[in-house]
Design a protein around this motif. Structure first.
Motif, short mmCIF file in Angstrom:
data_model
loop_
_atom_site.label_atom_id
_atom_site.label_comp_id
_atom_site.label_asym_id
_atom_site.label_seq_id
_atom_site.Cartn_x
_atom_site.Cartn_y
_atom_site.Cartn_z
N UNK A 58 -10.96 -34.28 -17.34
CA UNK A 58 -12.14 -34.69 -17.91
C UNK A 58 -11.86 -35.15 -19.34
N UNK A 59 -11.17 -36.39 -19.29
CA UNK A 59 -10.96 -37.06 -20.76
C UNK A 59 -12.32 -37.43 -21.57
N UNK A 60 -12.35 -37.49 -22.61
CA UNK A 60 -13.81 -37.87 -23.23
C UNK A 60 -13.54 -39.50 -22.94
N UNK A 61 -14.85 -40.39 -23.13
CA UNK A 61 -14.80 -41.79 -22.80
C UNK A 61 -13.63 -42.62 -23.56
N UNK A 62 -13.35 -42.03 -24.91
CA UNK A 62 -12.57 -43.14 -25.55
C UNK A 62 -10.99 -42.80 -25.23
N UNK A 63 -10.74 -41.54 -24.76
CA UNK A 63 -9.37 -41.20 -24.11
C UNK A 63 -9.26 -41.82 -22.78
N UNK A 64 -10.49 -41.78 -21.88
CA UNK A 64 -10.27 -42.70 -20.73
C UNK A 64 -9.95 -43.99 -20.77
N UNK A 65 -10.75 -44.76 -21.88
CA UNK A 65 -10.53 -45.92 -22.00
C UNK A 65 -9.21 -46.25 -22.61
N UNK A 66 -8.47 -45.49 -23.25
CA UNK A 66 -7.35 -45.52 -23.78
C UNK A 66 -6.21 -45.78 -22.78
N UNK A 67 -6.33 -44.83 -21.75
CA UNK A 67 -5.75 -44.56 -20.50
C UNK A 67 -5.67 -45.75 -19.57
N UNK A 68 -6.98 -46.34 -19.56
CA UNK A 68 -7.10 -47.49 -18.63
C UNK A 68 -6.48 -48.73 -19.35
N UNK A 69 -6.47 -48.90 -20.69
CA UNK A 69 -5.94 -49.94 -21.46
C UNK A 69 -4.38 -49.92 -21.09
N UNK A 70 -3.88 -48.66 -21.25
CA UNK A 70 -2.37 -48.72 -21.32
C UNK A 70 -1.89 -48.89 -19.90
N UNK A 71 -2.58 -48.10 -18.64
CA UNK A 71 -1.80 -48.01 -17.38
C UNK A 71 -2.34 -49.27 -16.59
N UNK A 72 -3.56 -50.05 -16.96
CA UNK A 72 -4.12 -51.10 -16.20
C UNK A 72 -3.95 -52.45 -17.18
N UNK A 73 -4.94 -52.53 -18.41
CA UNK A 73 -4.95 -53.79 -18.99
C UNK A 73 -3.60 -54.12 -19.58
N UNK A 74 -2.74 -53.46 -19.92
CA UNK A 74 -1.53 -53.64 -20.53
C UNK A 74 -0.65 -54.46 -19.22
N UNK A 75 -0.66 -54.00 -18.25
CA UNK A 75 -0.25 -54.63 -17.07
C UNK A 75 -0.72 -55.97 -16.94
N UNK A 76 -2.03 -56.28 -17.17
CA UNK A 76 -2.74 -57.44 -17.01
C UNK A 76 -2.43 -58.36 -18.35
#
Length: 279
Positions: free
Chosen positions: A116-134
């Motif tokens: 249950x990360x807060x939204x900012x942490x979730x967005x950071x996670x998405x950026x690192x594991x997905x958008x960085x790949x992008x």
């Protein structure tokens, strides 16, 4: 934009030959295809470390070794497992910080499972594991920097949020819960125990908020891709359509327990590839 395979798909644990990632990348010219499979291989290896059941200190050391290996690659002295990457880094201008961001994202699951990360942490996670790949991928595809980074931002998050919605039960079995704390609390869910949350009656309302976030990112990604010739955005468009199909299946199924797994049929996958790769 996961190479998943973010993948990866964005489930880097799948085999390349059996993934939507493979279908999207095999249509590329050889140098681009080779670079993308190098990115895929890197993502899969660091993801395998994060997802293994080995002792946490050993996994942290293994990820740190990958950071050191990436640094060595960019100093011009790559270790054997990265020896073939130098040509792709040079030709496509792949950025060191994007490789390191992926490692940082994988590491977020290692000291303890995300719950249950807060939204900012979730967005950071998405950026690192997905958008960085992008961000690595769009350089290989040849998109201009500004639009490429923007496409990576939106498509990466769309794919990763779809993964999170698809994998609620699988993640819960691993002790992980990626649904954001704010949405859980807003809907009266106070527990952060993944297995308990997976059975909450309010879960569909929590998921509805993530569905809308994912939809918004898909829309923005489509707007960017519409500005470019089909041949330039064939691979990301295939990934987008495949994951959007998954999201639609999830919406049709619903999020109340018990949840049956969803899969895009072989016929539908083939239709996506034919439509966006060749027609």
């Amino acid at each position: 934009m996961t190479v998943q395979a973010a993948a990866s798909d964005t489930n880097y644990g799948t085999t390349a030959s059996g993934s939507s990632f493979y279908a999207a990348m095999r249509i590329l010219p050889r140098e681009q295809r080779d670079a993308m499979f190098q990115i895929y291989s890197f993502c899969r290896q660091v993801d395998d470390i994060a997802d293994s059941d080995g002792p946490r200190p050993e996994r942290l050391r293994a990820l740190q070794q990958w950071r050191e290996d990436i640094d060595a690659l960019y100093r011009g002295n790559p270790p054997p497992r990265l020896r073939d990457y130098g040509a792709s880094v040079k030709k496509f201008g792949l950025q060191r910080e994007d490789f390191l961001a992926i490692i940082d994202g994988m590491e977020m699951d290692v000291p303890q499972e995300i719950r249950a990360p807060d939204l900012a942490t979730l967005d950071l996670y998405c950026d690192r594991v997905a958008s960085a790949v992008g961000r690595l991928s769009v350089r290989v595809f040849g998109l201009p920097s500004d639009d490429g980074i923007l496409l990576a931002h939106h498509l990466g998050r769309a794919l990763q949020l779809t993964n999170i919605l698809r994998d609620i039960d699988e993640d819960a079995s691993l002790g992980r819960l990626y649904l954001p704390r704010e949405e859980l609390e807003k809907n009266g869910v106070t527990s952060t125990d993944p297995l308990k949350v997976a059975t909450e009656k309010a879960l569909p309302k929590v998921c509805a908020a993530l569905v809308e976030r994912a939809r918004g990112h898909f829309i923005e990604a489509d707007k960017i891709m519409a500005r470019y010739p089909r041949r330039v955005v064939r691979a990301p468009r295939i990934m987008s359509k495949y994951y959007h199909a998954i999201l639609q299946l999830l919406i049709a199924r619903g999020f109340a327990a018990p949840r049956a797994p969803v899969r895009v049929s072989k016929f539908a996958r083939l239709a996506i590839v034919l439509r966006y790769a060749f027609i």
